[in-house]
Motif scaffolding. Structure first.
Motif, PDB file in Angstrom:
ATOM      1  N   TRP A  45       0.639  -1.122  -0.046  1.00  0.00           N
ATOM      2  CA  TRP A  45       0.156   0.020   0.022  1.00  0.00           C
ATOM      3  C   TRP A  45       0.809   1.332   0.037  1.00  0.00           C
ATOM      4  O   TRP A  45       0.417   2.358  -0.485  1.00  0.00           O
ATOM      5  CB  TRP A  45      -0.991  -0.035   1.274  1.00  0.00           C
ATOM      6  CG  TRP A  45      -0.521  -0.020   2.616  1.00  0.00           C
ATOM      7  CD1 TRP A  45      -0.346  -1.056   3.367  1.00  0.00           C
ATOM      8  CD2 TRP A  45      -0.229   1.374   3.198  1.00  0.00           C
ATOM      9  NE1 TRP A  45       0.000  -0.339   4.620  1.00  0.00           N
ATOM     10  CE2 TRP A  45       0.303   0.886   4.607  1.00  0.00           C
ATOM     11  CE3 TRP A  45      -0.006   2.706   2.936  1.00  0.00           C
ATOM     12  CZ2 TRP A  45       0.641   1.786   5.558  1.00  0.00           C
ATOM     13  CZ3 TRP A  45       0.535   3.631   3.708  1.00  0.00           C
ATOM     14  CH2 TRP A  45       0.601   3.359   5.216  1.00  0.00           C
ATOM     15  N   ARG A  46       2.087   1.245   0.638  1.00  0.00           N
ATOM     16  CA  ARG A  46       2.805   2.240   0.585  1.00  0.00           C
ATOM     17  C   ARG A  46       3.335   2.628  -0.829  1.00  0.00           C
ATOM     18  O   ARG A  46       3.687   3.895  -1.000  1.00  0.00           O
ATOM     19  CB  ARG A  46       4.038   2.127   1.559  1.00  0.00           C
ATOM     20  CG  ARG A  46       3.740   1.856   3.077  1.00  0.00           C
ATOM     21  CD  ARG A  46       4.760   1.745   3.906  1.00  0.00           C
ATOM     22  NE  ARG A  46       4.275   1.525   5.435  1.00  0.00           N
ATOM     23  CZ  ARG A  46       5.024   0.908   6.543  1.00  0.00           C
ATOM     24  NH1 ARG A  46       6.093   0.269   6.224  1.00  0.00           N
ATOM     25  NH2 ARG A  46       4.570   0.769   7.561  1.00  0.00           N
ATOM     26  N   GLN A 330      -6.282  -1.260   1.680  1.00  0.00           N
ATOM     27  CA  GLN A 330      -6.625  -0.387   2.402  1.00  0.00           C
ATOM     28  C   GLN A 330      -6.898  -0.532   3.928  1.00  0.00           C
ATOM     29  O   GLN A 330      -6.475   0.136   4.891  1.00  0.00           O
ATOM     30  CB  GLN A 330      -8.196   0.102   1.883  1.00  0.00           C
ATOM     31  CG  GLN A 330      -7.993   1.420   0.531  1.00  0.00           C
ATOM     32  CD  GLN A 330      -9.434   1.268   0.085  1.00  0.00           C
ATOM     33  OE1 GLN A 330     -10.205   1.104   0.495  1.00  0.00           O
ATOM     34  NE2 GLN A 330      -9.370   1.997  -1.286  1.00  0.00           N
ATOM     35  N   LYS A 331      -7.425  -1.740   3.924  1.00  0.00           N
ATOM     36  CA  LYS A 331      -7.679  -2.350   5.536  1.00  0.00           C
ATOM     37  C   LYS A 331      -6.066  -2.312   6.064  1.00  0.00           C
ATOM     38  O   LYS A 331      -5.981  -1.894   7.395  1.00  0.00           O
ATOM     39  CB  LYS A 331      -7.966  -3.832   5.324  1.00  0.00           C
ATOM     40  CG  LYS A 331      -8.408  -4.039   6.505  1.00  0.00           C
ATOM     41  CD  LYS A 331      -9.224  -5.716   6.649  1.00  0.00           C
ATOM     42  CE  LYS A 331      -9.523  -6.080   7.943  1.00  0.00           C
ATOM     43  NZ  LYS A 331     -10.493  -7.022   7.878  1.00  0.00           N
ATOM     44  N   SER A 333      -3.472  -0.775   5.401  1.00  0.00           N
ATOM     45  CA  SER A 333      -3.204   0.638   5.741  1.00  0.00           C
ATOM     46  C   SER A 333      -3.441   1.211   7.073  1.00  0.00           C
ATOM     47  O   SER A 333      -3.093   2.034   7.572  1.00  0.00           O
ATOM     48  CB  SER A 333      -3.291   1.485   4.542  1.00  0.00           C
ATOM     49  OG  SER A 333      -4.539   2.076   4.531  1.00  0.00           O
ATOM     50  N   LYS A 334      -4.734   0.624   7.304  1.00  0.00           N
ATOM     51  CA  LYS A 334      -5.283   1.280   8.801  1.00  0.00           C
ATOM     52  C   LYS A 334      -4.893   0.463   9.693  1.00  0.00           C
ATOM     53  O   LYS A 334      -5.059   0.817  11.126  1.00  0.00           O
ATOM     54  CB  LYS A 334      -6.598   1.216   8.675  1.00  0.00           C
ATOM     55  CG  LYS A 334      -7.357   2.222   7.664  1.00  0.00           C
ATOM     56  CD  LYS A 334      -8.740   2.060   7.486  1.00  0.00           C
ATOM     57  CE  LYS A 334      -9.279   3.066   6.508  1.00  0.00           C
ATOM     58  NZ  LYS A 334     -10.092   2.323   5.444  1.00  0.00           N
ATOM     59  N   GLY A 335      -4.246  -0.764   9.510  1.00  0.00           N
ATOM     60  CA  GLY A 335      -3.406  -1.383  10.645  1.00  0.00           C
ATOM     61  C   GLY A 335      -4.221  -2.896  11.118  1.00  0.00           C
ATOM     62  O   GLY A 335      -5.339  -2.861  11.103  1.00  0.00           O
ATOM     63  N   SER A 337      -4.110  -6.463  13.400  1.00  0.00           N
ATOM     64  CA  SER A 337      -3.440  -7.011  14.656  1.00  0.00           C
ATOM     65  C   SER A 337      -3.057  -8.477  14.575  1.00  0.00           C
ATOM     66  O   SER A 337      -4.165  -9.261  14.769  1.00  0.00           O
ATOM     67  CB  SER A 337      -4.175  -6.604  15.918  1.00  0.00           C
ATOM     68  OG  SER A 337      -3.536  -7.023  17.028  1.00  0.00           O
TER      69      SER A 337
END
Ligand code: NAP
Length: 349
Positions: A45-46, A330-331, A333-335, A337
């Motif tokens: 994503w980066r 996208q998911k 990129s939000k992090g 766990s």
């Protein structure tokens, strides 16, 4: 079928788009893999969001893949058609990238997947494990510049660092989980890591002896660490590598040793001393300095997985084949766990 589908990043910062592409022909030393599972990594994503690392477009991304051997090139004896395999791809390397239905792979950096692992589990291994390995191990006496440890799969490596403490920031990340497992194989103890405490049980199963809450202030963390081991650490792996964790970790490092970090070194100039190093690994086994350790790992990887000495990450399957990768990134990129997102390219409509 001479054609396949691939997910293209159409331009710098541009959109992703599934398009038809030609199927490749394996050359000497190569195999063609039908990709059943492709893992998503933060770098993917980066590359799109930050416009880094890839300059030629349209580009196919994806570094982790698992699938079956479709065709073997000249000189290949290690693999035959339909073998279940996992392999790694260099970043943005079109023909080898994993966000497509078929990719070329180099036999010496490919391993058979043992029966105890699924394709989606196999796909969680290559980049995360390579990042752990290229920070910690070298088989040619610190040519790489990393921590310079002897790998546990080499003769004399298993258990070699018995009684030595290791500190790992970000144990629940994909990379961190492989660092913990390698540390265990290398004999380290205590194996101390930081994570959200909901992940503590799993990380202890992997080999962590102490899981410290990633959310406590650093001065408290230092007090907790001193209670476990009063000596400075000879091995620290920072799988978070924020400026905050790097500077803190550097302060905890013993002179004469190297801090391994997953992002560019951000240790403040005023803290730097010549007797302590910080090393940012670039986890590609295709780089000349990493190739030897990579080939050595891949020659033993199937056995390590079969034995359960290295366990894959937990998986969340991203629905929708190649198309689904866009939402998956996208998911990511939000992090996430303690889980790896994995797509199934053959499900592409
Ligand atoms: N240099 C290289 O060649 C290379 C190669 C691969 C990856 N990387 C980089 O390495 C990093 C990790 O990658 P990944 O794929 O392993 O990531 P990931 O699995 O997506 O990382 C997510 C995990 O990071 C943990 N985390 C985040 N901030 C933390 C903090 N302050 N303290 C402790 N844990 C923290 C979270 O732990 P909890 O869930 O416990 O909160 C979460 O489980 C990324 O920045 C990636 O770009 C670099």
């Amino acid at each position: 079928m001479a054609e396949q589908k691939a997910l293209y990043l159409t331009s710098k910062h541009g959109p992703f788009e599934v398009r038809t592409a030609a199927k490749y022909k394996p050359g000497s030393g190569q195999i063609l893999v039908k990709i059943e599972a492709a893992a998503l990594n933060p770098v993917d994503w980066r590359i799109q969001a930050w416009g880094i690392l890839v300059e030629k477009f349209p580009a196919i991304l994806g570094e982790d893949l698992a699938g079956t051997v479709e065709e073997v090139g000249e000189g290949i004896t290690k693999f035959k058609k339909d073998d279940r395999v996992l392999t790694c791809a260099p970043i943005g390397a079109g023909t080898q990238a994993s966000f497509q239905q078929y990719a070329l792979a180099y036999a010496e950096l490919t391993a058979k997947i043992p029966a105890n692992l699924s394709f989606v589990e196999g796909a969680t291994i290559p980049l995360g494990l390579a990042t752990a390995v290229t920070g910690l191990y070298d088989i040619e006496d610190s040519v790489i510049g990393n921590c310079g440890l002897l790998p546990p799969w080499e003769e004399g490596g298993r258990g070699k660092y018995k009684g030595q403490a290791i500190l790992i920031f970000g144990g629940a990340s994909s990379v961190g989980q492989y660092v913990i497992q390698l540390a265990k194989l290398s004999g380290f103890g205590p194996i101390i890591t930081t994570a959200s405490l909901r992940n503590a049980e799993w990380l202890q199963k992997l080999g962590a002896t102490h899981v410290l809450d990633r959310n406590i202030p650093l001065d408290m963390l230092e007090t907790e660490l001193k209670k476990i081991t009063p000596e400075p650490f000879k091995v620290i792996y920072d799988a978070v590598a924020s400026p905050e964790t790097q500077n803190f970790a550097y302060g905890l490092l013993a002179p004469g040793h190297t801090l391994a970090v997953v992002m560019p070194v951000a240790v403040k100039e005023e803290l730097k001393v010549p007797e302590k190093k910080a090393y940012w690994m670039v986890a590609s086994f295709f780089l000349p300095q990493n190739r030897k350790v990579g080939v050595s790992l891949y020659s033993k990887l199937t056995a390590l997985l079969e034995e359960g000495a290295i366990k894959p990450n937990s998986v969340e399957v991203v629905p929708g084949g190649l198309e689904g990768i866009v939402a998956g990134l996208q998911k990511l990129s939000k992090g996430v766990s303690c889980v790896k997102l994995v797509a199934r390219p053959q499900e592409t409509k």
